[in-house]
Design a protein around this motif. Structure first.
Motif, PDB file in Angstrom:
ATOM      1  N   GLU A 103      59.574  65.529   4.859  1.00  0.00           N
ATOM      2  CA  GLU A 103      60.249  65.878   3.613  1.00  0.00           C
ATOM      3  C   GLU A 103      61.418  64.947   3.338  1.00  0.00           C
ATOM      4  O   GLU A 103      61.677  64.569   2.195  1.00  0.00           O
ATOM      5  N   TYR A 106      60.105  61.508   2.120  1.00  0.00           N
ATOM      6  CA  TYR A 106      59.714  61.577   0.706  1.00  0.00           C
ATOM      7  C   TYR A 106      60.938  61.632  -0.205  1.00  0.00           C
ATOM      8  O   TYR A 106      60.979  60.984  -1.256  1.00  0.00           O
ATOM      9  N   ARG A 107      61.942  62.406   0.198  1.00  0.00           N
ATOM     10  CA  ARG A 107      63.154  62.538  -0.629  1.00  0.00           C
ATOM     11  C   ARG A 107      63.875  61.197  -0.761  1.00  0.00           C
ATOM     12  O   ARG A 107      64.226  60.768  -1.873  1.00  0.00           O
ATOM     13  N   ALA A 109      62.666  58.228  -0.161  1.00  0.00           N
ATOM     14  CA  ALA A 109      61.775  57.258  -0.813  1.00  0.00           C
ATOM     15  C   ALA A 109      61.882  57.377  -2.336  1.00  0.00           C
ATOM     16  O   ALA A 109      61.940  56.361  -3.046  1.00  0.00           O
ATOM     17  N   ASN A 110      61.921  58.602  -2.856  1.00  0.00           N
ATOM     18  CA  ASN A 110      62.066  58.797  -4.302  1.00  0.00           C
ATOM     19  C   ASN A 110      63.409  58.266  -4.794  1.00  0.00           C
ATOM     20  O   ASN A 110      63.505  57.690  -5.881  1.00  0.00           O
ATOM     21  N   GLN A 111      64.431  58.432  -3.966  1.00  0.00           N
ATOM     22  CA  GLN A 111      65.759  57.920  -4.297  1.00  0.00           C
ATOM     23  C   GLN A 111      65.731  56.394  -4.371  1.00  0.00           C
ATOM     24  O   GLN A 111      66.311  55.795  -5.290  1.00  0.00           O
ATOM     25  N   LYS A 113      63.124  54.463  -5.010  1.00  0.00           N
ATOM     26  CA  LYS A 113      62.351  54.022  -6.176  1.00  0.00           C
ATOM     27  C   LYS A 113      63.164  54.122  -7.467  1.00  0.00           C
ATOM     28  O   LYS A 113      63.037  53.281  -8.357  1.00  0.00           O
ATOM     29  N   LYS A 114      64.025  55.134  -7.550  1.00  0.00           N
ATOM     30  CA  LYS A 114      64.861  55.303  -8.735  1.00  0.00           C
ATOM     31  C   LYS A 114      66.025  54.315  -8.751  1.00  0.00           C
ATOM     32  O   LYS A 114      66.378  53.765  -9.808  1.00  0.00           O
ATOM     33  N   ASP A 118      60.462  49.265  -6.820  1.00  0.00           N
ATOM     34  CA  ASP A 118      59.277  49.362  -5.971  1.00  0.00           C
ATOM     35  C   ASP A 118      59.417  48.443  -4.762  1.00  0.00           C
ATOM     36  O   ASP A 118      59.670  47.240  -4.901  1.00  0.00           O
ATOM     37  N   ALA A 159      54.353  57.088   0.286  1.00  0.00           N
ATOM     38  CA  ALA A 159      55.428  56.963  -0.692  1.00  0.00           C
ATOM     39  C   ALA A 159      55.399  55.624  -1.435  1.00  0.00           C
ATOM     40  O   ALA A 159      55.624  55.582  -2.647  1.00  0.00           O
TER      41      ALA A 159
END
Length: 309
Positions: A103, A106-107, A109-111, A113-114, A118, A159
């Motif tokens: 978890e 993933y958290r 990784a999303n940070q 990407k934002k 990429d 991710a």
């Protein structure tokens, strides 16, 4: 029994491609492959707070890459970040991440990407070693080894691979180990995790290849022990053939393999010979070779669980 025309054609194509692959391997063994330019590429390194991960970060900083540094230790990671800036990096991002937790991967990784974009080069380097006899090793440490050394690769691929597939461009780097090629005494859980990481990386490469995603490269690194502090106290019975590797040497070879887009890197080169022998040696002869190389007492001086996550 004579081959059917279709089967004969497939065999000829296979043989032709095999010959071309062998010729290419021989040529590039003599003449190094041209290096790709990684300036501006977003390079994510797990376990960047110390050891091999820190040195890899400094090397890519010198090459002009955008660095994304993950480590469980915020203090160590921020120190690497400062060192990378001093080494010439213009953009460095440090994130605290426990790579044993899906978890959290993933958290973060999303940070990434934002906030960064990429990831184009993913280096799965984070790892832990317990160094105990299998029956003496607590269950939670075995689970931790598998979570960090292997499962984290699955979650980071989940991710970051979709963007690479969409662009048909990227590079996946698996820092496995010689312990991912043959079993070692006192390293049962570590070997299991590194074998798994190796097989996973190879399988994803084949899956990408069969889908025609040739822009996604893979490099699998299998070094012998490296003097990063992770294996303090370990010794080798044959330092001339299987030396404990200097970190600077290992990093230089790893970066070269990435820049030349080599699929495999074993260090030292004697590892290639051991893998070759393993494929046909009877077990008893293999055990004799292991005894000669001191492979059964490598962990005798090991002082306890170490991690580079």
């Amino acid at each position: 029994m004579a081959l059917k025309p279709k089967a004969a054609k497939k065999l000829l194509i296979f043989l032709g491609k095999s010959v071309l692959a062998l010729v290419e391997a021989v040529v590039f063994a003599i003449i190094p492959k041209p290096r790709k330019n990684v300036a501006g590429e977003i390079v994510l390194i797990t376990g960047a707070g110390s050891g091999l991960g820190r040195l890899l970060a400094l090397k890519f900083a010198q090459l002009g890459s955008v660095l994304v540094l993950w480590d469980i230790s915020q203090e160590s990671n921020e120190e690497t970040c400062k060192m990378a800036v001093e080494a010439g990096a213009t953009r460095v991002y440090a994130y605290t991440c426990d790579c044993s937790r899906k978890e959290e991967i993933y958290r973060v990784a999303n940070q990434v990407k934002k906030e960064v974009g990429d990831v184009s080069i993913l280096i799965n380097n984070a790892g832990i070693v317990t160094g105990g006899k299998f029956m003496d090793c607590p269950d939670e440490l075995i689970e931790k080894s598998l979570d960090v050394n292997f499962k984290s690769h699955i979650w980071t691929y989940k991710a970051f691979l979709p963007a690479m597939i969409a662009n048909n461009r990227g590079h996946l780097v698996c820092i496995s180990s010689s312990a991912g090629l043959f079993g070692m005494n006192g390293l049962a859980d570590y070997c299991a995790s590194k074998f798994a990481a190796y097989g996973f990386a190879e399988s994803i490469f084949l899956e990408s290849f069969t889908k025609g995603q040739n822009g996604i490269k893979t490099t699998i690194v299998c070094p012998f022990f490296i003097k990063t502090g992770m294996f303090d106290g370990c010794t080798t019975g044959c330092p001339s053939l299987l030396p404990i590797l200097e970190p600077e040497y290992a990093v230089r070879k790893i970066v070269d393999a990435i820049l030349q887009e080599n699929m495999y890197l074993y260090m030292p080169k004697f590892i290639y010979f051991i893998v070759f022998l393993k494929s046909f040696l009877p077990l008893k002869l293999g055990l004799l070779l292991g005894e000669y190389l001191g492979a059964f007492n490598l962990m005798d001086g090991f002082t306890g669980a170490k991690k580079k996550n």
